[in-house]
Scaffold this motif. Structure first.
Motif: not given
Length: 271
Positions: A53-54, A156-157, A260-264, A267-268
């Motif tokens: 989240e951070r 991966d993340l 990276l926003i899309s990858q997070i 993953a979420r």
């Protein structure tokens, strides 16, 4: 209690009770260890989610910040062209005021331009002449220094996060290495910072003067004479090339950030 029953069973050679008591002890220890492991994993997962989240908030900041920087560099490009035109033609397009405008792509991708006088052009043309912003690294540095990067259990993340900050640092280093010295030269040959707004108080070699002490038109004319020197002309051309390089680097940074926003996000959604 268990020890007393065990001692009694051993004394009476009650082997079935002995085995039962041993099983009770072993199972109790096993359950206790499992509960500890479960609590530890739950805590680890919660910490990992908090870090994500951070990181996500840092990345959203990066996305917004570099969108603004892209506009700033668009203004810088337009201002450099204005300085070049004024220096080459001698036409000050004098208004006596800096024209505060954002020159770049608007919300529908169209170019926006505005008239700007010499001092306005000089001020905007020196944007990012001394330094350039980097991505926000607060959370990532915390992860590294605390040894908690491994707490993000998606391999991966975790790799993508490390790659993002490594590549962003490389880009930042390349940008700093390409700085030209144009901004410093522009400030040097303008008459001591004739416009109080055309000056950076944090620059050690700058003194902010009272605007009333200057004849701005004379200062502008003096600047045009000094700007004919080849060293300034070369730096102006170099800064134009540099601003184009900045736009390309910003676009690459925006792509990295959004990826990276899309990858997070992905993953979420899978956790």
């Amino acid at each position: 209690m268990i020890l007393q029953r065990m001692a009694s069973a051993i004394k009476n050679r009650n082997w079935s009770q002995i085995i039962t008591e041993i099983l009770i002890v072993v199972i109790g220890i096993f359950i206790g260890l499992q509960v500890d492991d479960w609590n530890s994993e739950r805590k680890k997962k919660a910490e990992g989610e908090e870090y994500l989240e951070r990181l996500y908030q840092d990345l959203k900041f990066d996305a917004d910040h570099f969108a603004q920087i892209k506009l700033d560099v668009g203004t810088k490009q337009y201002s450099l062209k204005s300085v070049e035109n004024i220096v080459n033609t001698g036409d000050l397009d004098w208004s006596g005021n800096i024209t505060f405008s954002i020159i770049g792509e608007n919300t529908v991708g169209a170019r926006q331009e505005a008239n700007i006088d010499l001092f306005g052009a000089l001020e905007y043309s020196t944007v990012y002449g001394w330094s350039f912003p980097n991505v926000r690294t607060t959370t990532f540095v915390d992860l590294q220094n605390s040894g908690n990067l491994a707490i993000i259990d998606n391999n991966d993340l975790r790799y993508a996060i490390s790659f993002y900050y490594e590549e962003s640092l490389n880009a930042y280093t390349r940008i700093l290495a390409r700085s030209t010295g144009y901004a410093q030269m522009a400030y040097k040959i303008i008459d001591g910072g004739a416009r109080t707004s055309f000056g950076h108080a944090n620059q050690d070699d700058m003194t902010i003067y009272d605007q009333a002490d200057f004849d701005l038109k004379v200062s502008a004319t003096d600047f045009l004479d000094r700007a004919q020197e080849e060293v300034f002309q070369e730096l102006l051309r170099a800064e134009k090339n540099y601003s184009g390089f900045l736009i390309q680097m910003i676009k690459e940074q925006q792509t990295r950030t959004q990826t990276l926003i899309s990858q997070i996000d992905k993953a979420r959604s899978q956790s």
